[in-house]
Design a protein around this motif. Sequence first.
Motif, PDB file in Angstrom:
ATOM      1  N   ASP A  43       0.835  -1.200   0.000  1.00  0.00           N
ATOM      2  CA  ASP A  43       0.000   0.000   0.000  1.00  0.00           C
ATOM      3  C   ASP A  43       0.878   1.261   0.000  1.00  0.00           C
ATOM      4  OD1 ASP A  43      -2.264   1.571   0.054  1.00  0.00           O
ATOM      5  OD2 ASP A  43      -2.585   1.360   2.207  1.00  0.00           O
ATOM      6  N   ARG A  44       1.898   1.291   0.863  1.00  0.00           N
ATOM      7  CA  ARG A  44       2.803   2.449   0.914  1.00  0.00           C
ATOM      8  C   ARG A  44       3.607   2.580  -0.373  1.00  0.00           C
ATOM      9  NH1 ARG A  44       6.772   1.788   4.511  1.00  0.00           N
ATOM     10  NH2 ARG A  44       6.156  -0.293   5.056  1.00  0.00           N
ATOM     11  N   LEU A  45       4.029   1.443  -0.947  1.00  0.00           N
ATOM     12  CA  LEU A  45       4.800   1.454  -2.185  1.00  0.00           C
ATOM     13  C   LEU A  45       3.990   2.060  -3.326  1.00  0.00           C
ATOM     14  CD1 LEU A  45       7.393   0.412  -3.734  1.00  0.00           C
ATOM     15  CD2 LEU A  45       6.021  -1.595  -4.278  1.00  0.00           C
ATOM     16  N   VAL A  46       2.760   1.594  -3.496  1.00  0.00           N
ATOM     17  CA  VAL A  46       1.918   2.008  -4.612  1.00  0.00           C
ATOM     18  C   VAL A  46       1.399   3.437  -4.443  1.00  0.00           C
ATOM     19  CG1 VAL A  46      -0.305   1.541  -5.718  1.00  0.00           C
ATOM     20  CG2 VAL A  46       1.264  -0.325  -5.267  1.00  0.00           C
ATOM     21  N   SER A  47       0.996   3.802  -3.227  1.00  0.00           N
ATOM     22  CA  SER A  47       0.344   5.094  -3.049  1.00  0.00           C
ATOM     23  C   SER A  47       1.289   6.237  -2.660  1.00  0.00           C
ATOM     24  CB  SER A  47      -0.775   4.986  -2.014  1.00  0.00           C
ATOM     25  OG  SER A  47      -0.270   4.558  -0.783  1.00  0.00           O
ATOM     26  N   ILE A  48       2.449   5.922  -2.079  1.00  0.00           N
ATOM     27  CA  ILE A  48       3.345   6.988  -1.624  1.00  0.00           C
ATOM     28  C   ILE A  48       4.704   6.953  -2.338  1.00  0.00           C
ATOM     29  CG2 ILE A  48       4.569   7.957   0.361  1.00  0.00           C
ATOM     30  CD1 ILE A  48       2.308   6.791   2.111  1.00  0.00           C
ATOM     31  N   ALA A  49       5.379   5.805  -2.330  1.00  0.00           N
ATOM     32  CA  ALA A  49       6.764   5.756  -2.807  1.00  0.00           C
ATOM     33  C   ALA A  49       6.897   5.866  -4.324  1.00  0.00           C
ATOM     34  CB  ALA A  49       7.435   4.484  -2.309  1.00  0.00           C
ATOM     35  N   LEU A  50       6.166   5.052  -5.090  1.00  0.00           N
ATOM     36  CA  LEU A  50       6.322   5.077  -6.545  1.00  0.00           C
ATOM     37  C   LEU A  50       5.988   6.436  -7.167  1.00  0.00           C
ATOM     38  CD1 LEU A  50       5.160   1.503  -7.614  1.00  0.00           C
ATOM     39  CD2 LEU A  50       7.480   2.413  -7.520  1.00  0.00           C
ATOM     40  N   PRO A  51       4.955   7.149  -6.700  1.00  0.00           N
ATOM     41  CA  PRO A  51       4.715   8.483  -7.264  1.00  0.00           C
ATOM     42  C   PRO A  51       5.852   9.475  -7.005  1.00  0.00           C
ATOM     43  CG  PRO A  51       2.738   7.684  -6.196  1.00  0.00           C
ATOM     44  CD  PRO A  51       3.836   6.717  -5.861  1.00  0.00           C
ATOM     45  N   ARG A  52       6.729   9.176  -6.052  1.00  0.00           N
ATOM     46  CA  ARG A  52       7.850  10.075  -5.757  1.00  0.00           C
ATOM     47  C   ARG A  52       9.057   9.835  -6.661  1.00  0.00           C
ATOM     48  NH1 ARG A  52       8.508  10.989   0.619  1.00  0.00           N
ATOM     49  NH2 ARG A  52      10.494  11.694  -0.187  1.00  0.00           N
ATOM     50  N   VAL A  53       9.006   8.793  -7.510  1.00  0.00           N
ATOM     51  CA  VAL A  53      10.102   8.521  -8.436  1.00  0.00           C
ATOM     52  C   VAL A  53      10.110   9.592  -9.524  1.00  0.00           C
ATOM     53  CG1 VAL A  53      11.008   6.893 -10.151  1.00  0.00           C
ATOM     54  CG2 VAL A  53      10.037   6.037  -8.015  1.00  0.00           C
ATOM     55  N   LYS A  54      11.285  10.129  -9.804  1.00  0.00           N
ATOM     56  CA  LYS A  54      11.409  11.188 -10.811  1.00  0.00           C
ATOM     57  C   LYS A  54      11.046  10.636 -12.193  1.00  0.00           C
ATOM     58  CE  LYS A  54      14.668  14.558 -12.539  1.00  0.00           C
ATOM     59  NZ  LYS A  54      16.054  14.988 -12.579  1.00  0.00           N
ATOM     60  N   ASP A  55      10.250  11.372 -12.962  1.00  0.00           N
ATOM     61  CA  ASP A  55       9.809  10.992 -14.309  1.00  0.00           C
ATOM     62  C   ASP A  55       9.151   9.616 -14.331  1.00  0.00           C
ATOM     63  OD1 ASP A  55      10.792  13.375 -15.302  1.00  0.00           O
ATOM     64  OD2 ASP A  55      12.746  12.501 -15.815  1.00  0.00           O
ATOM     65  N   PHE A  56       8.350   9.321 -13.339  1.00  0.00           N
ATOM     66  CA  PHE A  56       7.725   7.998 -13.229  1.00  0.00           C
ATOM     67  C   PHE A  56       6.592   7.839 -14.231  1.00  0.00           C
ATOM     68  CE2 PHE A  56       4.755   4.992 -11.147  1.00  0.00           C
ATOM     69  CZ  PHE A  56       5.597   3.893 -11.145  1.00  0.00           C
TER      70      PHE A  56
ATOM     71  N   GLU B 293      -2.949  -5.120 -10.952  1.00  0.00           N
ATOM     72  CA  GLU B 293      -3.613  -3.919 -11.471  1.00  0.00           C
ATOM     73  C   GLU B 293      -4.806  -3.535 -10.606  1.00  0.00           C
ATOM     74  OE1 GLU B 293      -4.398  -4.906 -15.599  1.00  0.00           O
ATOM     75  OE2 GLU B 293      -2.771  -3.600 -16.256  1.00  0.00           O
ATOM     76  N   LYS B 294      -5.586  -4.536 -10.192  1.00  0.00           N
ATOM     77  CA  LYS B 294      -6.755  -4.266  -9.346  1.00  0.00           C
ATOM     78  C   LYS B 294      -6.334  -3.728  -7.981  1.00  0.00           C
ATOM     79  CE  LYS B 294     -10.042  -6.182 -11.995  1.00  0.00           C
ATOM     80  NZ  LYS B 294     -10.992  -5.379 -12.721  1.00  0.00           N
ATOM     81  N   LEU B 295      -5.152  -4.145  -7.503  1.00  0.00           N
ATOM     82  CA  LEU B 295      -4.654  -3.663  -6.217  1.00  0.00           C
ATOM     83  C   LEU B 295      -3.977  -2.296  -6.340  1.00  0.00           C
ATOM     84  CD1 LEU B 295      -3.255  -6.931  -4.608  1.00  0.00           C
ATOM     85  CD2 LEU B 295      -5.341  -5.698  -4.011  1.00  0.00           C
ATOM     86  N   GLY B 296      -3.869  -1.771  -7.569  1.00  0.00           N
ATOM     87  CA  GLY B 296      -3.367  -0.416  -7.750  1.00  0.00           C
ATOM     88  C   GLY B 296      -1.940  -0.298  -8.243  1.00  0.00           C
ATOM     89  N   MET B 297      -1.309  -1.394  -8.658  1.00  0.00           N
ATOM     90  CA  MET B 297       0.066  -1.317  -9.166  1.00  0.00           C
ATOM     91  C   MET B 297       0.060  -0.520 -10.467  1.00  0.00           C
ATOM     92  SD  MET B 297       3.252  -2.185  -8.612  1.00  0.00           S
ATOM     93  CE  MET B 297       3.395  -3.608  -7.580  1.00  0.00           C
ATOM     94  N   PRO B 298       0.849   0.559 -10.547  1.00  0.00           N
ATOM     95  CA  PRO B 298       0.829   1.416 -11.737  1.00  0.00           C
ATOM     96  C   PRO B 298       1.738   0.894 -12.853  1.00  0.00           C
ATOM     97  CG  PRO B 298       2.243   2.375 -10.082  1.00  0.00           C
ATOM     98  CD  PRO B 298       1.677   1.116  -9.482  1.00  0.00           C
ATOM     99  N   PHE B 299       1.209   0.031 -13.714  1.00  0.00           N
ATOM    100  CA  PHE B 299       1.980  -0.490 -14.829  1.00  0.00           C
ATOM    101  C   PHE B 299       2.075   0.553 -15.943  1.00  0.00           C
ATOM    102  CE2 PHE B 299       0.557  -4.518 -12.904  1.00  0.00           C
ATOM    103  CZ  PHE B 299       1.802  -5.143 -12.795  1.00  0.00           C
ATOM    104  N   THR B 300       3.102   0.432 -16.769  1.00  0.00           N
ATOM    105  CA  THR B 300       3.237   1.342 -17.907  1.00  0.00           C
ATOM    106  C   THR B 300       2.089   1.125 -18.869  1.00  0.00           C
ATOM    107  OG1 THR B 300       4.658  -0.272 -19.019  1.00  0.00           O
ATOM    108  CG2 THR B 300       5.762   1.508 -17.824  1.00  0.00           C
ATOM    109  N   LYS B 301       1.740   2.168 -19.587  1.00  0.00           N
ATOM    110  CA  LYS B 301       0.675   2.052 -20.576  1.00  0.00           C
ATOM    111  C   LYS B 301       1.226   1.335 -21.798  1.00  0.00           C
ATOM    112  CE  LYS B 301      -2.120   4.641 -18.150  1.00  0.00           C
ATOM    113  NZ  LYS B 301      -2.384   3.933 -16.932  1.00  0.00           N
ATOM    114  N   GLY B 302       0.365   0.606 -22.500  1.00  0.00           N
ATOM    115  CA  GLY B 302       0.783  -0.080 -23.712  1.00  0.00           C
ATOM    116  C   GLY B 302       0.444  -1.548 -23.673  1.00  0.00           C
ATOM    117  N   SER B 303       0.912  -2.266 -24.679  1.00  0.00           N
ATOM    118  CA  SER B 303       0.569  -3.688 -24.793  1.00  0.00           C
ATOM    119  C   SER B 303       1.471  -4.545 -23.924  1.00  0.00           C
ATOM    120  CB  SER B 303       0.686  -4.124 -26.252  1.00  0.00           C
ATOM    121  OG  SER B 303       2.022  -3.978 -26.683  1.00  0.00           O
ATOM    122  N   ASN B 304       1.153  -5.825 -23.917  1.00  0.00           N
ATOM    123  CA  ASN B 304       1.859  -6.902 -23.215  1.00  0.00           C
ATOM    124  C   ASN B 304       1.123  -7.313 -21.995  1.00  0.00           C
ATOM    125  OD1 ASN B 304       3.531  -8.849 -22.261  1.00  0.00           O
ATOM    126  ND2 ASN B 304       5.348  -7.561 -22.179  1.00  0.00           N
TER     127      ASN B 304
END
Length: 181
Positions: free
Chosen positions: A100-113, A170-181
């Motif tokens: 929860d902390r990783l997805v909602s707080i930490a990953l959005p703080r990555v530069k150019d994420f 994805e349902k749990l909120g993991m922010p995957f890159t947009k696109g195929s695969n």
Amino acid sequence: MARLKDKYLALKPELQEALGIKNVMEIPALEKIVISVGAGFAMKDNKLIQNIEDTITTIAGQKASTVIAKKSVAGFKVREGMPVGVRVTLRGENMYNFLDRLVSIALPRVKDFRGVPRNGFDGRGNYNFGLQEQLIFPEVSYDSIMQIHGMNITVVTTADSDKAGMVLLEKLGMPFTKGSN
């Protein structure tokens, strides 16, 4: 109870329908999360290894352990018994709280994420990805670290395929890159 676990329990019927699963026991779930740091650069510096261990303990909310070399490898200048990394395995409440902390707080703080890569699945529904630095976690104080290091995060699921594992994350909120695969 953890916020993300409540979300997962509410999502179970939706997951069952999305994946076309008949038996509720086959619905994919999180099993564990492993955070590891390869600290070969700090083999000879016990203070640095201890600092990395303390940092990972702070991030995970659970005591991390030092990984010791089992064999000597001359090419890497590693001797048996030397510390070569740090790891921690999270299960239950700690696992859900960390994700929860990783997805909602930490990953959005990555530069150019732009999202985590979609190609980190291993064929059995488990997902691996790396982070470049530990400073994206707000609980880590810049003054307390001796050296910036990355980490590998492995999310182990009960899913039997990459598709099921991706749908779960994805349902749990993991922010995957947009696109195929």
